[in-house]
Design a protein around this motif. Structure first.
Motif, short mmCIF file in Angstrom:
data_model
loop_
_atom_site.label_atom_id
_atom_site.label_comp_id
_atom_site.label_asym_id
_atom_site.label_seq_id
_atom_site.Cartn_x
_atom_site.Cartn_y
_atom_site.Cartn_z
N HIS A 153 -62.65 9.62 6.15
CA HIS A 153 -63.00 9.02 4.88
C HIS A 153 -63.70 9.99 3.94
CE1 HIS A 153 -61.66 5.12 6.10
NE2 HIS A 153 -62.45 5.13 7.17
N GLN A 154 -64.44 10.93 4.51
CA GLN A 154 -65.16 11.89 3.68
C GLN A 154 -64.18 12.73 2.85
OE1 GLN A 154 -67.66 14.61 5.80
NE2 GLN A 154 -68.45 15.56 3.93
N GLN A 155 -63.16 13.27 3.50
CA GLN A 155 -62.19 14.09 2.78
C GLN A 155 -61.38 13.24 1.79
OE1 GLN A 155 -62.20 17.42 2.94
NE2 GLN A 155 -60.76 17.35 1.23
N PHE A 156 -61.07 12.01 2.17
CA PHE A 156 -60.34 11.11 1.27
C PHE A 156 -61.15 10.86 -0.01
CE2 PHE A 156 -59.28 6.84 -0.27
CZ PHE A 156 -57.92 6.99 -0.48
N ILE A 157 -62.44 10.59 0.15
CA ILE A 157 -63.32 10.35 -1.00
C ILE A 157 -63.44 11.61 -1.86
CG2 ILE A 157 -65.70 9.84 -1.69
CD1 ILE A 157 -65.76 7.88 0.68
N LEU A 158 -63.58 12.76 -1.21
CA LEU A 158 -63.68 14.01 -1.97
C LEU A 158 -62.38 14.29 -2.74
CD1 LEU A 158 -65.57 16.40 0.48
CD2 LEU A 158 -66.42 15.41 -1.65
N ASP A 159 -61.25 13.89 -2.19
CA ASP A 159 -59.97 14.14 -2.86
C ASP A 159 -59.76 13.22 -4.06
OD1 ASP A 159 -59.40 16.17 -1.12
OD2 ASP A 159 -57.97 15.03 0.09
N ILE A 160 -60.23 11.98 -3.98
CA ILE A 160 -60.01 11.05 -5.10
C ILE A 160 -61.14 11.07 -6.12
CG2 ILE A 160 -58.55 9.53 -3.72
CD1 ILE A 160 -60.91 7.52 -3.74
N LEU A 161 -62.24 11.74 -5.82
CA LEU A 161 -63.38 11.78 -6.73
C LEU A 161 -63.02 12.34 -8.12
CD1 LEU A 161 -66.41 11.24 -7.12
CD2 LEU A 161 -66.83 13.55 -6.24
N PRO A 162 -62.25 13.41 -8.26
CA PRO A 162 -61.91 13.88 -9.60
C PRO A 162 -61.15 12.84 -10.44
CG PRO A 162 -61.44 15.59 -8.01
CD PRO A 162 -61.78 14.35 -7.23
N GLY A 163 -60.28 12.08 -9.80
CA GLY A 163 -59.55 11.03 -10.53
C GLY A 163 -60.46 9.90 -10.97
N VAL A 164 -61.39 9.53 -10.11
CA VAL A 164 -62.35 8.47 -10.47
C VAL A 164 -63.23 8.93 -11.63
CG1 VAL A 164 -64.32 7.14 -9.62
CG2 VAL A 164 -62.29 7.43 -8.18
N VAL A 165 -63.72 10.15 -11.55
CA VAL A 165 -64.58 10.68 -12.61
C VAL A 165 -63.79 10.81 -13.91
CG1 VAL A 165 -65.91 12.70 -13.35
CG2 VAL A 165 -66.18 11.82 -11.04
N LEU A 166 -62.55 11.30 -13.83
CA LEU A 166 -61.72 11.41 -15.03
C LEU A 166 -61.52 10.04 -15.67
CD1 LEU A 166 -59.91 13.04 -16.97
CD2 LEU A 166 -58.02 12.60 -15.38
N GLY A 167 -61.22 9.03 -14.87
CA GLY A 167 -61.05 7.68 -15.40
C GLY A 167 -62.30 7.15 -16.07
N ALA A 168 -63.44 7.36 -15.43
CA ALA A 168 -64.71 6.89 -16.00
C ALA A 168 -65.03 7.61 -17.31
CB ALA A 168 -65.84 7.10 -15.00
N VAL A 169 -64.77 8.90 -17.36
CA VAL A 169 -65.07 9.68 -18.57
C VAL A 169 -64.13 9.29 -19.71
CG1 VAL A 169 -64.97 12.02 -19.54
CG2 VAL A 169 -66.18 11.60 -17.41
N VAL A 170 -62.85 9.06 -19.42
CA VAL A 170 -61.90 8.65 -20.46
C VAL A 170 -62.29 7.28 -21.01
CG1 VAL A 170 -59.52 7.94 -20.87
CG2 VAL A 170 -59.98 10.06 -19.67
N ILE A 171 -62.63 6.34 -20.13
CA ILE A 171 -63.03 5.01 -20.59
C ILE A 171 -64.32 5.10 -21.40
CG2 ILE A 171 -63.90 2.77 -19.80
CD1 ILE A 171 -61.86 3.02 -17.48
N ALA A 172 -65.28 5.87 -20.94
CA ALA A 172 -66.54 6.02 -21.68
C ALA A 172 -66.31 6.68 -23.03
CB ALA A 172 -67.54 6.83 -20.86
N SER A 173 -65.46 7.67 -23.08
CA SER A 173 -65.19 8.36 -24.34
C SER A 173 -64.54 7.44 -25.36
CB SER A 173 -64.30 9.57 -24.09
OG SER A 173 -63.99 10.21 -25.30
N ARG A 174 -63.64 6.62 -24.91
CA ARG A 174 -62.98 5.68 -25.83
C ARG A 174 -63.92 4.55 -26.24
NH1 ARG A 174 -56.66 5.34 -24.08
NH2 ARG A 174 -56.30 7.55 -24.29
N SER A 175 -64.95 4.31 -25.45
CA SER A 175 -65.90 3.24 -25.76
C SER A 175 -66.94 3.67 -26.79
CB SER A 175 -66.63 2.78 -24.50
OG SER A 175 -65.72 2.28 -23.57
N LEU A 176 -67.11 4.97 -26.96
CA LEU A 176 -68.09 5.45 -27.93
C LEU A 176 -67.54 5.21 -29.33
CD1 LEU A 176 -69.18 8.82 -26.30
CD2 LEU A 176 -70.38 6.64 -26.26
N ILE A 177 -68.07 4.20 -29.96
CA ILE A 177 -67.57 3.80 -31.27
C ILE A 177 -68.54 4.28 -32.33
CG2 ILE A 177 -66.98 1.83 -32.73
CD1 ILE A 177 -66.42 0.28 -30.14
N GLU A 178 -67.99 4.87 -33.35
CA GLU A 178 -68.82 5.34 -34.45
C GLU A 178 -68.86 4.29 -35.55
OE1 GLU A 178 -67.49 9.13 -35.76
OE2 GLU A 178 -67.80 10.04 -33.80
#
Length: 194
Positions: A153-178
Protein backbone atom coordinates in the motif's frame (compact mmCIF):
# COMPACT_ATOMS: atom_id res chain seq x y z
CA UNK A 1 -68.65 43.95 8.44
CA UNK A 2 -65.56 45.16 6.64
CA UNK A 3 -62.20 43.71 7.45
CA UNK A 4 -59.23 46.05 7.69
CA UNK A 5 -55.61 45.12 7.57
CA UNK A 6 -53.45 46.43 10.32
CA UNK A 7 -49.71 46.70 10.45
CA UNK A 8 -48.12 45.09 13.46
CA UNK A 9 -46.51 47.44 15.89
CA UNK A 10 -42.71 47.54 15.70
CA UNK A 11 -40.27 49.40 17.78
CA UNK A 12 -38.28 51.99 15.84
CA UNK A 13 -35.06 49.95 16.10
CA UNK A 14 -36.62 46.63 14.96
CA UNK A 15 -35.78 45.53 11.42
CA UNK A 16 -34.09 48.84 10.68
CA UNK A 17 -31.76 47.23 8.13
CA UNK A 18 -34.46 45.18 6.41
CA UNK A 19 -36.77 48.06 5.52
CA UNK A 20 -35.89 49.23 2.00
CA UNK A 21 -37.08 52.76 2.75
CA UNK A 22 -34.69 53.08 5.68
CA UNK A 23 -31.51 51.72 4.09
CA UNK A 24 -28.47 53.89 4.29
CA UNK A 25 -27.50 55.21 0.88
CA UNK A 26 -23.85 55.34 -0.15
CA UNK A 27 -22.52 58.26 -2.14
CA UNK A 28 -20.19 57.71 -5.10
CA UNK A 29 -17.00 57.98 -3.06
CA UNK A 30 -18.24 55.43 -0.54
CA UNK A 31 -19.26 53.09 -3.34
CA UNK A 32 -15.83 53.41 -4.98
CA UNK A 33 -14.14 52.83 -1.63
CA UNK A 34 -16.28 49.74 -0.96
CA UNK A 35 -15.53 48.32 -4.42
CA UNK A 36 -11.80 48.88 -3.94
CA UNK A 37 -11.89 47.30 -0.46
CA UNK A 38 -13.70 44.22 -1.80
CA UNK A 39 -11.23 43.93 -4.65
CA UNK A 40 -8.20 44.30 -2.35
CA UNK A 41 -9.60 41.77 0.15
CA UNK A 42 -10.31 39.28 -2.64
CA UNK A 43 -6.83 39.75 -4.15
CA UNK A 44 -5.20 39.17 -0.73
CA UNK A 45 -7.22 36.00 -0.12
CA UNK A 46 -6.47 34.68 -3.60
CA UNK A 47 -2.74 35.39 -3.16
CA UNK A 48 -2.74 33.48 0.14
CA UNK A 49 -4.50 30.41 -1.28
CA UNK A 50 -2.38 30.60 -4.41
CA UNK A 51 0.75 30.44 -2.23
CA UNK A 52 -0.63 27.58 -0.12
CA UNK A 53 -1.51 25.47 -3.16
CA UNK A 54 1.89 26.19 -4.66
CA UNK A 55 3.61 24.90 -1.53
CA UNK A 56 1.48 21.73 -1.14
CA UNK A 57 3.13 19.84 -4.06
CA UNK A 58 6.57 20.89 -2.84
CA UNK A 59 5.85 19.52 0.63
CA UNK A 60 4.62 16.25 -0.91
CA UNK A 61 8.03 15.79 -2.55
CA UNK A 62 9.49 15.08 0.89
CA UNK A 63 7.78 11.67 0.87
CA UNK A 64 9.97 10.55 -2.05
CA UNK A 65 13.39 11.62 -0.76
CA UNK A 66 14.01 8.50 1.41
CA UNK A 67 13.01 6.20 -1.46
CA UNK A 68 15.56 7.70 -3.82
CA UNK A 69 18.46 7.18 -1.41
CA UNK A 70 17.35 3.77 -0.11
CA UNK A 71 19.69 0.96 -1.07
CA UNK A 72 16.99 -1.71 -0.76
CA UNK A 73 14.82 -0.41 -3.62
CA UNK A 74 15.14 -1.36 -7.26
CA UNK A 75 16.15 1.01 -9.99
CA UNK A 76 12.61 0.91 -11.37
CA UNK A 77 11.17 2.07 -8.06
CA UNK A 78 13.72 4.88 -7.87
CA UNK A 79 12.84 5.91 -11.42
CA UNK A 80 9.14 5.95 -10.47
CA UNK A 81 9.93 8.18 -7.49
CA UNK A 82 11.86 10.56 -9.74
CA UNK A 83 8.87 10.75 -12.10
CA UNK A 84 6.61 11.46 -9.10
CA UNK A 85 8.95 14.27 -7.97
CA UNK A 86 8.97 15.66 -11.51
CA UNK A 87 5.17 15.57 -11.64
CA UNK A 88 4.80 17.31 -8.27
CA UNK A 89 7.37 19.94 -9.28
CA UNK A 90 5.46 20.57 -12.49
CA UNK A 91 2.22 20.95 -10.53
CA UNK A 92 3.85 23.52 -8.23
CA UNK A 93 5.25 25.40 -11.24
CA UNK A 94 1.87 25.47 -12.98
CA UNK A 95 0.21 26.84 -9.86
CA UNK A 96 2.95 29.44 -9.50
CA UNK A 97 2.75 30.78 -13.06
CA UNK A 98 -1.01 31.15 -13.22
CA UNK A 99 -4.49 29.73 -12.95
CA UNK A 100 -5.77 26.72 -14.87
CA UNK A 101 -8.23 28.48 -17.15
CA UNK A 102 -8.73 28.79 -20.87
CA UNK A 103 -9.06 32.56 -21.02
CA UNK A 104 -6.99 35.53 -20.03
CA UNK A 105 -7.05 36.74 -16.47
CA UNK A 106 -8.50 40.03 -15.37
CA UNK A 107 -5.22 41.92 -15.65
CA UNK A 108 -4.37 40.46 -19.05
CA UNK A 109 -1.81 38.01 -17.67
CA UNK A 110 -2.03 34.63 -19.38
CA UNK A 111 -2.85 31.60 -17.29
CA UNK A 112 -1.31 28.19 -17.75
CA UNK A 113 -3.75 27.30 -20.51
CA UNK A 114 -4.37 30.83 -21.76
CA UNK A 115 -5.24 31.21 -25.39
CA UNK A 116 -3.97 34.45 -26.88
CA UNK A 117 -4.58 35.53 -30.44
CA UNK A 118 -5.20 31.97 -31.59
CA UNK A 119 -1.94 30.61 -30.13
CA UNK A 120 -1.66 28.23 -27.22
CA UNK A 121 0.88 29.20 -24.59
CA UNK A 122 3.72 26.60 -24.62
CA UNK A 123 3.28 26.22 -20.87
CA UNK A 124 -0.25 25.06 -21.66
CA UNK A 125 1.05 21.65 -22.64
CA UNK A 126 2.38 21.09 -19.12
CA UNK A 127 -1.08 20.26 -17.79
CA UNK A 128 -1.54 17.58 -20.44
CA UNK A 129 1.92 16.11 -19.92
CA UNK A 130 1.51 16.16 -16.15
CA UNK A 131 -1.92 14.54 -16.37
CA UNK A 132 -0.49 11.83 -18.65
CA UNK A 133 2.34 11.18 -16.16
CA UNK A 134 -0.19 10.88 -13.31
CA UNK A 135 -2.36 8.46 -15.30
CA UNK A 136 0.68 6.34 -16.20
CA UNK A 137 1.80 6.29 -12.56
CA UNK A 138 -1.67 5.19 -11.48
CA UNK A 139 -1.82 2.45 -14.12
CA UNK A 140 1.68 1.27 -13.17
CA UNK A 141 0.81 1.10 -9.47
CA UNK A 142 -2.51 -0.63 -10.16
CA UNK A 143 -0.87 -3.18 -12.47
CA UNK A 144 2.00 -3.78 -10.05
CA UNK A 145 -0.22 -4.18 -6.99
CA UNK A 146 -2.70 -6.50 -8.74
CA UNK A 147 -0.04 -8.53 -10.58
CA UNK A 148 2.19 -9.29 -7.63
CA UNK A 149 -0.60 -10.42 -5.35
CA UNK A 150 0.80 -8.80 -2.22
CA UNK A 151 -0.33 -5.58 -0.64
CA UNK A 152 2.27 -2.87 -0.97
CA UNK A 153 0.00 0.00 0.00
CA UNK A 154 2.87 2.38 0.68
CA UNK A 155 4.17 2.24 -2.90
CA UNK A 156 0.62 2.41 -4.28
CA UNK A 157 -0.06 5.59 -2.28
CA UNK A 158 3.26 7.11 -3.33
CA UNK A 159 2.45 6.37 -6.98
CA UNK A 160 -1.01 7.97 -6.94
CA UNK A 161 -0.04 10.96 -4.76
CA UNK A 162 0.99 13.20 -7.72
CA UNK A 163 -2.40 12.64 -9.36
CA UNK A 164 -4.28 13.42 -6.16
CA UNK A 165 -2.25 16.58 -5.59
CA UNK A 166 -2.69 17.65 -9.22
CA UNK A 167 -6.46 17.19 -8.94
CA UNK A 168 -6.63 19.16 -5.70
CA UNK A 169 -4.52 21.99 -7.11
CA UNK A 170 -6.56 22.21 -10.33
CA UNK A 171 -9.84 22.30 -8.38
CA UNK A 172 -8.45 24.90 -5.95
CA UNK A 173 -7.11 27.04 -8.79
CA UNK A 174 -10.45 27.08 -10.57
CA UNK A 175 -12.19 27.91 -7.29
CA UNK A 176 -10.18 31.08 -6.77
CA UNK A 177 -12.64 33.63 -8.02
CA UNK A 178 -11.67 37.22 -8.52
CA UNK A 179 -14.03 40.12 -7.94
CA UNK A 180 -15.19 41.42 -11.29
CA UNK A 181 -14.86 45.20 -10.95
CA UNK A 182 -16.89 45.74 -14.12
CA UNK A 183 -19.89 43.92 -12.66
CA UNK A 184 -19.59 45.86 -9.42
CA UNK A 185 -19.43 49.13 -11.36
CA UNK A 186 -22.70 48.21 -13.09
CA UNK A 187 -24.38 47.84 -9.70
CA UNK A 188 -23.55 51.39 -8.69
CA UNK A 189 -26.44 53.75 -8.26
CA UNK A 190 -26.78 57.51 -8.25
CA UNK A 191 -26.87 58.99 -4.76
CA UNK A 192 -30.08 60.94 -4.24
CA UNK A 193 -29.27 62.68 -1.00
CA UNK A 194 -30.28 66.03 0.41
Amino acid sequence: MAATLRKTFRYPDDDHDQDPDNRQELDEEEQDKLIQELSAKNDAQNAFYHLVFTIVPLVAIVAYIPAIFSSSLTTGTRFTCIICILSLSTTAYMMKVGPFDLKERRLGEPGVLAVQEGKLDPRGYLIYINTAMCVLLFLKSWYTSSGQGHDDHQQFILDILPGVVLGAVVIASRSLIEVDIGELQKLRYEYKGA
